[in-house]
Design an enzyme around this catalytic site. Sequence first.
Site, mmCIF file in Angstrom:
data_model
loop_
_atom_site.group_PDB
_atom_site.id
_atom_site.type_symbol
_atom_site.label_atom_id
_atom_site.label_comp_id
_atom_site.label_asym_id
_atom_site.label_seq_id
_atom_site.Cartn_x
_atom_site.Cartn_y
_atom_site.Cartn_z
ATOM 1 N N LYS A 161 0.835 -1.207 0.000
ATOM 2 C CA LYS A 161 0.000 0.000 0.000
ATOM 3 C C LYS A 161 0.869 1.256 0.000
ATOM 4 C CE LYS A 161 -3.867 -2.207 2.401
ATOM 5 N NZ LYS A 161 -4.646 -2.255 3.649
ATOM 6 N N SER B 229 -0.772 0.585 5.968
ATOM 7 C CA SER B 229 -1.053 -0.223 7.147
ATOM 8 C C SER B 229 -2.058 -1.306 6.794
ATOM 9 C CB SER B 229 -1.592 0.668 8.271
ATOM 10 O OG SER B 229 -1.684 -0.050 9.477
ATOM 11 N N ASP B 230 -1.999 -2.414 7.513
ATOM 12 C CA ASP B 230 -2.946 -3.493 7.286
ATOM 13 C C ASP B 230 -3.088 -4.313 8.562
ATOM 14 O OD1 ASP B 230 -4.454 -4.666 4.833
ATOM 15 O OD2 ASP B 230 -3.768 -6.407 5.970
ATOM 16 N N SER B 231 -4.213 -4.978 8.706
ATOM 17 C CA SER B 231 -4.475 -5.872 9.836
ATOM 18 C C SER B 231 -5.070 -7.163 9.326
ATOM 19 C CB SER B 231 -5.456 -5.236 10.823
ATOM 20 O OG SER B 231 -4.900 -4.105 11.422
ATOM 21 N N ALA C 20 0.171 -4.173 10.968
ATOM 22 C CA ALA C 20 1.473 -3.809 10.418
ATOM 23 C C ALA C 20 1.407 -2.420 9.802
ATOM 24 C CB ALA C 20 1.895 -4.824 9.358
#
Length: 195
Positions: A55, A71-73, A108
């Site tokens: 991203k 960011s990612d989850s 993250a």
Amino acid sequence: MSLILASQSGSRKAMLEAAGVPFEAVPAAIDERALEAQLGGATAAQTALELARAKALAVSTQRPGRLVLGSDSLVSVAGRRFDKPQGREDAADHLRFFSGQVMELYSAAALARDGAVLWDHGALARLKLRELSDRFITAYLGHEWPAVSGCVGVFRIEARGVQLFESIEGDHFTVLGMPLLAVLGALREHGELAA
């Protein structure tokens, strides 16, 4: 020159706003499911980190010179990875599966500039769900849908989602969807925030 957040996540925007970080939100145009498929047998932690990096990189190539935060989850329960629910019935199925189990939530973040990742970080929170009755799940979704439709894990911890859990181990911001303290440290290191 302000930070670019490569996301439209309400939770991530709210965290940065509350922390006093100036930013512009520009969603990254990446196919997350295709990237996950390319990663094959990667762990949830590795996948969350790669998605955050992808991203940040995607937006950084479009905005020369700008610092971009991706960011990612991801959620894993009993060894099975879960994405955002595809609809309300899918959300109910997720909650039935989660009932009484431990959810591992990986959040993250990555910073990129001009198509190069400068920093990345991942964090883990473990959330123990209580036993959830069908009656509770129906009432919960009645209150929280569609707000939780874009939430991996089908909850907003800052809302009624807190009722799903018996205990939580891990950083509050990680549970919200971004390891904010680490992000703030990295922004200071890269001159985006005063030290």
